[in-house]
Design an enzyme around this catalytic site. Structure first.
Site, PDB file in Angstrom:
ATOM      1  N   GLY A   1      -6.103 -21.392  -3.341  1.00 19.82           N
ATOM      2  CA  GLY A   1      -6.324 -20.234  -3.974  1.00 19.82           C
ATOM      3  C   GLY A   1      -5.484 -19.128  -3.213  1.00 19.82           C
ATOM      4  CB  ALA A   2      -2.426 -19.508  -1.344  1.00 24.56           C
TER       5      ALA A   2
ATOM      6  N   GLY B   1      -5.148 -12.113  -3.930  1.00 29.55           N
ATOM      7  CA  GLY B   1      -6.307 -11.609  -3.059  1.00 29.55           C
ATOM      8  C   GLY B   1      -6.451 -12.225  -1.833  1.00 29.55           C
TER       9      GLY B   1
ATOM     10  CE1 TYR C   1     -17.879 -16.316  -5.987  1.00 27.44           C
ATOM     11  CE2 TYR C   1     -19.864 -15.417  -5.215  1.00 27.44           C
ATOM     12  CZ  TYR C   1     -18.563 -15.661  -4.886  1.00 27.44           C
ATOM     13  OH  TYR C   1     -17.880 -15.352  -4.046  1.00 27.44           O
TER      14      TYR C   1
ATOM     15  CB  SER D   1     -20.254 -15.541  -1.207  1.00 24.38           C
ATOM     16  OG  SER D   1     -20.971 -14.259  -1.349  1.00 24.38           O
TER      17      SER D   1
ATOM     18  N   GLY E   1      -6.659 -15.326  -0.602  1.00 25.96           N
ATOM     19  CA  GLY E   1      -6.141 -16.497   0.171  1.00 25.96           C
ATOM     20  C   GLY E   1      -4.613 -16.304   0.174  1.00 25.96           C
TER      21      GLY E   1
END
Length: 279
Positions: free
Chosen positions: A13-14, A17, A165, A142, A19
């Site tokens: 996820g880079a 955001g 989530y 999280s 990442g």
């Protein structure tokens, strides 16, 4: 942060955001950074920006849609064939899905992307991490955590986006604790963290309409877990930012962790090698 020249990290996820900022911070230390994304244009744009800002040419892009376990396998195979070392794996990619959807493999999408794809990727890359030891795995979780309901893991009844989530993030932490125990004495450490509250990312703004924390704050906490010398050998922990904290009580239930592990192996199919629990 000290120089990490000679080391290589993979960040999922880079392309946006947290990442993207983590990849930038690591590249700034001289480390090789492998960026994961699902869109080739966005992955190239992130790579070019990081190269321009850091002058680091030790960068690469790997594509996989984490809604497909097949593409996760393909990506892992590419990493294994292209690299002879991997010092750190940062499992960061994540989604919040407002209405229930299923992945290409028929798995509830949030569980598939946030947790199961990372379970599979980590398991497939373990031989490379072991050969590079000491190595670190960081799971970006999280503070939003809800217990996994083994009677309805796929949330077929009463779906809610934040419920899905929060369950997927606790699943990540349960995986962290279980994997840490199974990898003791291998030189690979595994930790999870809540990087910062409501960071200023596209996902947070679209979901909550506001942000509370800068992305930089979360990135610093992630990079610390991935590379700080004072955390060498520390494993099986959960952090909120830079502070060690307690996760939801289900994460400390050994039987629940093993049950999740068995389910994950069933859903993923054949793996490279068995990884038995420590006695």
């Amino acid at each position: 942060m000290r120089s990490l020249s000679g080391k290589t990290f993979l960040v999922t996820g880079a392309t946006d955001g947290l990442g993207r900022r983590v990849a930038l911070e690591l590249a700034g230390t001289g480390a090789g950074v492998l960026l994961h994304g699902r869109n080739p244009g966005r992955c190239r744009a992130a790579l070019e920006e990081i190269r321009r800002k850091t002058g680091n040419d030790r960068l690469g892009c790997y594509l996989a849609d984490f809604a497909s376990l097949g593409t996760v396998r393909e990506m892992a195979g590419q990493v294994l064939s292209h690299h002879d070392r991997l010092d750190g794996l940062i499992n960061n990619a994540g989604v919040i899905v407002r209405e229930r959807r299923e992945s290409e493999d028929g798995i509830e999408l949030t569980f598939a992307v946030n947790y199961l794809a990372h379970f599979l990727l980590t398991r497939l890359l373990l031989p490379l991490l072991r050969d590079s030891a000491p190595a670190r795995i960081v799971n970006v979780a999280s503070a939003a955590q809800r217990p996994v309901d083994f009677g309805d893991v796929m949330l077929e009844f009463g779906y809610g986006g934040m419920e899905a989530y929060a369950r997927s993030k606790l699943a990540q932490i349960m995986f962290t604790f279980e994997l840490a125990g199974r990898l003791r004495s291998t030189g690979i450490t595994v930790n999870a963290l809540h990087p910062a509250s409501l960071m200023d990312t596209k996902m947070v703004r679209e979901t909550f309409g506001r942000a509370m924390s800068p992305v930089r704050e979360g990135a610093e906490a992630v990079v610390r877990l991935a590379a700080a010398p004072e955390l060498e050998g520390v494993t099986g922990r959960y952090y909120e930012g830079r502070r060690e904290a307690r996760a939801h009580r289900q994460a400390y239930d050994g039987e629940a962790r093993k049950r999740l592990w068995r389910l994950s192996e069933q859903l993923c199919g054949p793996l490279l090698e068995p990884l038995a629990p420590r006695r």
